[in-house]
Design a protein around this motif. Structure first.
Motif, PDB file in Angstrom:
ATOM      1  N   PRO A 163       0.802  -1.239   0.000  1.00  0.00           N
ATOM      2  CA  PRO A 163       0.000   0.000   0.000  1.00  0.00           C
ATOM      3  C   PRO A 163       0.823   1.271   0.000  1.00  0.00           C
ATOM      4  O   PRO A 163       0.378   2.295  -0.533  1.00  0.00           O
ATOM      5  CB  PRO A 163      -0.837  -0.129   1.282  1.00  0.00           C
ATOM      6  N   SER A 164       2.029   1.235   0.579  1.00  0.00           N
ATOM      7  CA  SER A 164       2.856   2.438   0.654  1.00  0.00           C
ATOM      8  C   SER A 164       3.665   2.694  -0.615  1.00  0.00           C
ATOM      9  O   SER A 164       4.289   3.751  -0.753  1.00  0.00           O
ATOM     10  CB  SER A 164       3.822   2.328   1.841  1.00  0.00           C
ATOM     11  N   HIS A 165       3.664   1.747  -1.552  1.00  0.00           N
ATOM     12  CA  HIS A 165       4.457   1.879  -2.774  1.00  0.00           C
ATOM     13  C   HIS A 165       3.913   3.036  -3.620  1.00  0.00           C
ATOM     14  O   HIS A 165       2.691   3.283  -3.640  1.00  0.00           O
ATOM     15  CB  HIS A 165       4.394   0.572  -3.568  1.00  0.00           C
ATOM     16  N   PRO A 166       4.788   3.757  -4.335  1.00  0.00           N
ATOM     17  CA  PRO A 166       4.316   4.879  -5.164  1.00  0.00           C
ATOM     18  C   PRO A 166       3.210   4.502  -6.140  1.00  0.00           C
ATOM     19  O   PRO A 166       2.300   5.301  -6.383  1.00  0.00           O
ATOM     20  CB  PRO A 166       5.585   5.316  -5.900  1.00  0.00           C
ATOM     21  N   GLN A 220       0.838   2.230  -5.736  1.00  0.00           N
ATOM     22  CA  GLN A 220      -0.425   2.112  -5.017  1.00  0.00           C
ATOM     23  C   GLN A 220      -0.914   3.462  -4.509  1.00  0.00           C
ATOM     24  O   GLN A 220      -2.128   3.715  -4.451  1.00  0.00           O
ATOM     25  CB  GLN A 220      -0.278   1.103  -3.875  1.00  0.00           C
ATOM     26  N   GLN A 221      -0.002   4.331  -4.141  1.00  0.00           N
ATOM     27  CA  GLN A 221      -0.392   5.672  -3.724  1.00  0.00           C
ATOM     28  C   GLN A 221      -0.997   6.448  -4.889  1.00  0.00           C
ATOM     29  O   GLN A 221      -1.977   7.183  -4.717  1.00  0.00           O
ATOM     30  CB  GLN A 221       0.804   6.420  -3.135  1.00  0.00           C
ATOM     31  N   GLU A 222      -0.434   6.296  -6.077  1.00  0.00           N
ATOM     32  CA  GLU A 222      -1.010   6.966  -7.244  1.00  0.00           C
ATOM     33  C   GLU A 222      -2.391   6.411  -7.578  1.00  0.00           C
ATOM     34  O   GLU A 222      -3.282   7.158  -7.993  1.00  0.00           O
ATOM     35  CB  GLU A 222      -0.086   6.828  -8.451  1.00  0.00           C
ATOM     36  N   GLU A 228      -4.937   7.836  -5.096  1.00  0.00           N
ATOM     37  CA  GLU A 228      -5.129   9.263  -5.390  1.00  0.00           C
ATOM     38  C   GLU A 228      -5.956   9.451  -6.657  1.00  0.00           C
ATOM     39  O   GLU A 228      -6.818  10.343  -6.730  1.00  0.00           O
ATOM     40  CB  GLU A 228      -3.771   9.949  -5.517  1.00  0.00           C
ATOM     41  N   LYS A 276      -9.219  11.123  -0.188  1.00  0.00           N
ATOM     42  CA  LYS A 276      -8.446   9.883  -0.181  1.00  0.00           C
ATOM     43  C   LYS A 276      -8.555   9.180   1.169  1.00  0.00           C
ATOM     44  O   LYS A 276      -8.629   7.940   1.237  1.00  0.00           O
ATOM     45  CB  LYS A 276      -6.983  10.183  -0.508  1.00  0.00           C
ATOM     46  N   GLU A 277      -8.581   9.958   2.238  1.00  0.00           N
ATOM     47  CA  GLU A 277      -8.605   9.399   3.589  1.00  0.00           C
ATOM     48  C   GLU A 277      -9.921   8.677   3.900  1.00  0.00           C
ATOM     49  O   GLU A 277      -9.996   7.897   4.847  1.00  0.00           O
ATOM     50  CB  GLU A 277      -8.377  10.502   4.630  1.00  0.00           C
TER      51      GLU A 277
END
Length: 334
Positions: A158-161, A163-165, A168, A178-179
């Motif tokens: 989940p913290s990988h760029p 997955q973050q993209e 978002e 997002k939260e």
């Protein structure tokens, strides 16, 4: 209660089974036009998220970077059934990108389709990661990581760029913070996100009508992903599945996910549809979707007929004798 009766199944005139669920139909601004059950029901998108999970890769034009053809690009959003033409395209993706099959986080398995599975057994082949129905999505995310210089071995975290993209992008398209998006783990091992049904419907009308997306790069990426899906409907599932039946209609963007979730965008009408079958059944999708299209006055009878041909409302036994019927029993409330 979030759910209402969607489909009843009868055998010998006796009610044998009931499928409950919810439906949301929204306009291009996300206003609920019609509903059955709770249009705010929080629902994991499962594989219905794949077109949106592919957008970060499409923004970087990963297909062009690695020289992928349209059929191969479509697999980024596919839940393929493991037919030989799917596997040939996936092997081509791995060759062109230089990705090792062992890097895919999805587990080794056999194809979903029984005939395709039997073909692999007859050839004495072992389980493979690219036989997994999500392997196209995984390949696209690894290719994006490779292009950006991100760690390919942890792309599923989940913290990988990557997955973050993805989260978002989904938040932006669905117009939610997002939260506020619940995150779980999907069957293939990637993060999976939940949205209210009406926000899933809004996301799909934007996939069908990308002019509704403000950011130019995201707009272009969504348009190209949607086009690849419509241009290659048999790559998204197989030749006899709901997604392929719907995507043969150039007016529709569509993708289903595990446990009964489905999303559809209609271009000309500029509306989005989402549904959730509470027991997770996919067999009743054609009955529900065809009924929704009929009730909103959709004018492509060929698409509706394809759905009824796929899973008729008559129920046959193993020998082909008609023994019952299936009825869509919900009403769409304005």
């Amino acid at each position: 209660m979030s759910f209402v009766k969607l489909v009843e199944e009868y055998r010998g005139g006796v009610l044998e089974n009931v499928h409950y669920g919810a439906v949301s139909v929204v306009d291009e601004r996300g206003n609920v036009l019609y509903k059955a059950g709770d249009p705010d029901h929080m629902t994991f998108l499962r594989s219905a998220a794949k077109p949106f999970q592919a957008i970060p890769a499409m923004k970087r034009r990963i297909d062009e970077v690695y020289g992928l053809v349209s059929e191969e690009t479509a697999l980024f959003a596919a839940s393929h059934r493991g037919e030989s033409y799917h596997i040939a395209a996936l092997e081509s993706i791995l060759r062109k990108t230089g990705i090792s099959e062992d890097t895919l986080h999805c587990c080794a398995t056999y194809p979903l389709n029984e005939d395709a599975k039997a073909e692999r057994h007859r050839a004495n082949e072992q389980k493979r990661r690219i036989f997994h129905n999500c392997s196209g999505k995984h390949s696209g995310l690894i290719a994006l990581s490779r292009k950006m210089g991100w760690d390919e071995s942890t792309y599923y975290e989940p913290s990988h760029p990557v997955q973050q993209e993805i989260i978002e992008t989904l938040a932006y398209i669905a117009e939610v913070p997002k939260e506020s998006i619940p995150v779980g783990i999907d069957g293939c091992g990637l993060p999976v996100h939940a949205l209210p049904l009406n926000k899933i419907a809004l996301s799909f009308v934007k996939l069908a009508c990308p002019d509704l997306i403000g950011d130019p790069e995201t707009r272009d990426a969504a348009a190209r992903m949607a086009k690849a899906m419509n241009d290659n409907p048999d790559m998204i599932a197989d030749r006899s599945f709901v997604c392929s039946a719907l995507l043969k209609d150039p007016n529709l963007s569509a993708k289903g996910g595990a446990k009964g979730v489905y999303g559809i965008g209609l271009r000309k009408e500029r509306i989005g549809i989402s549904l959730k079958v509470s027991d997770g059944s996919e067999q009743v999708w054609p009955s529900i979707i065809a009924s929704i299209l009929e009730r909103i006055g959709y004018d492509n009878n060929d698409t509706i007929k394809r759905l009824y041909d796929l899973v008729p409302n008559t129920i046959a036994n193993d020998g082909g004798t008609i023994v019952g019927e299936r009825k869509a029993v919900f009403s769409l409330q304005a």
